[in-house]
Design an enzyme around this catalytic site. Structure first.
Site, PDB file in Angstrom:
ATOM      1  CG  ASP A 104      -0.495   0.503  -7.477  1.00 23.50           C
ATOM      2  OD1 ASP A 104      -1.777   0.046  -7.117  1.00 23.50           O
ATOM      3  OD2 ASP A 104      -0.386   1.345  -8.297  1.00 23.50           O
TER       4      ASP A 104
HETATM    5  N1  URA Z   1      -2.146   5.790  -7.134  1.00 26.01           N
HETATM    6  C1  URA Z   1      -1.699   4.859  -7.939  1.00 26.01           C
HETATM    7  O1  URA Z   1      -1.514   4.717  -9.072  1.00 26.01           O
HETATM    8  N2  URA Z   1      -0.868   3.942  -7.179  1.00 26.01           N
HETATM    9  C2  URA Z   1      -1.010   3.905  -5.994  1.00 26.01           C
HETATM   10  O2  URA Z   1      -0.381   2.918  -5.219  1.00 26.01           O
HETATM   11  C3  URA Z   1      -1.942   4.814  -5.212  1.00 26.01           C
HETATM   12  C4  URA Z   1      -2.318   5.821  -5.937  1.00 26.01           C
END
Ligand code: URA
Length: 235
Positions: A104
């Protein structure tokens, strides 16, 4: 590998196909010491020595980089408006690099950047269950019950439970610190798993993916090429 001269130079980031054709026709390119003016000649990427503007241009079929992804950057190859994780690899030669999986925008940590599609497939295939280890700060007290829930599988609205995940509590309090190992890569998976047990992830960082471990000497935004031993283990 055998390759046309213009493709060789374009792959190595010397310019577009049209630009390198011009360089070749202007006599700026030598192969094994001889000036070559035909872009279509075939080279052996292992044995032929190519020079452009007086500099040797070695060929690399694949590039592999470990990036410590900083928060605020998107996990994409290119974007019309925003800087991407691939833009951070400033010394890259190839134009076909991509991130292996997505973190993310606000997640930090280990991201592999390559142009090796087969390796990416092996690491990301849902059938392979490659371990991913995350460090997180979580709002709320993470408990032994959460450990049991995560081990049994969590309903995050996918129609089935998540695969068993290993939750390790590093510190439990108003803000808890944990390490979590998951074997899938569902969208926002870690955040959704904690949300499902009534807690919110405040900070998330990936530490490991399969055998690949984040080099903690890399500050967020820094990267380096994978070592031979990292590559041998990952494949
Ligand atoms: N899980 C998440 O919630 N975000 C990420 O970036 C990776 C795994």
């Amino acid at each position: 590998m055998r390759l046309r001269l213009d493709k060789y130079l374009a792959d190595m980031g010397i310019g577009t196909r049209a630009e390198v054709k011009k360089l070749i026709s202007k006599g700026m390119v030598q192969v094994n010491g001889e000036t070559v003016k035909r872009p279509e000649i075939k080279l052996n990427t292992e044995t032929d020595v190519v020079c452009c503007h007086g500099r040797t241009v070695g060929y690399e079929e694949y590039e592999y980089y470990m990036l410590n992804k900083p928060a605020g950057i998107i996990s994409a190859s290119e974007d019309r408006k925003e800087k991407t994780v691939v833009d951070l690899i400033s010394s890259r030669k190839r134009k076909d690099l991509f991130p292996v999986g997505r973190l993310d925008r606000d997640t930090e940590g280990l991201l592999l950047i390559t142009n090796d599609g087969e390796l990416a497939h092996r690491l990301l295939s849902p059938k392979k269950h490659v371990d991913k280890v995350y460090y997180a700060k979580v709002e709320g007290k993470v408990t032994e019950e959460d450990i049991r829930h995560f081990a049994e599988g969590i309903d995050i609205g996918e129609g089935h439970l998540t695969l068993p995940a290993d939750l390790k509590i590093l510190e439990s309090g108003e803000i808890s610190r944990i390490e979590l190992t998951i074997r899938e890569g569902k969208f926002h998976q870690v955040k959704r798993m904690f949300h499902a047990v009534g807690k919110e992830v405040l900070y998330l960082k990936r530490l490991k993916m399969g055998s690949l471990i984040l080099d903690e000497t890399l500050t967020p935004g820094e990267y380096r090429a994978l070592t031979k031993s990292e590559l041998d283990k990952i494949c």
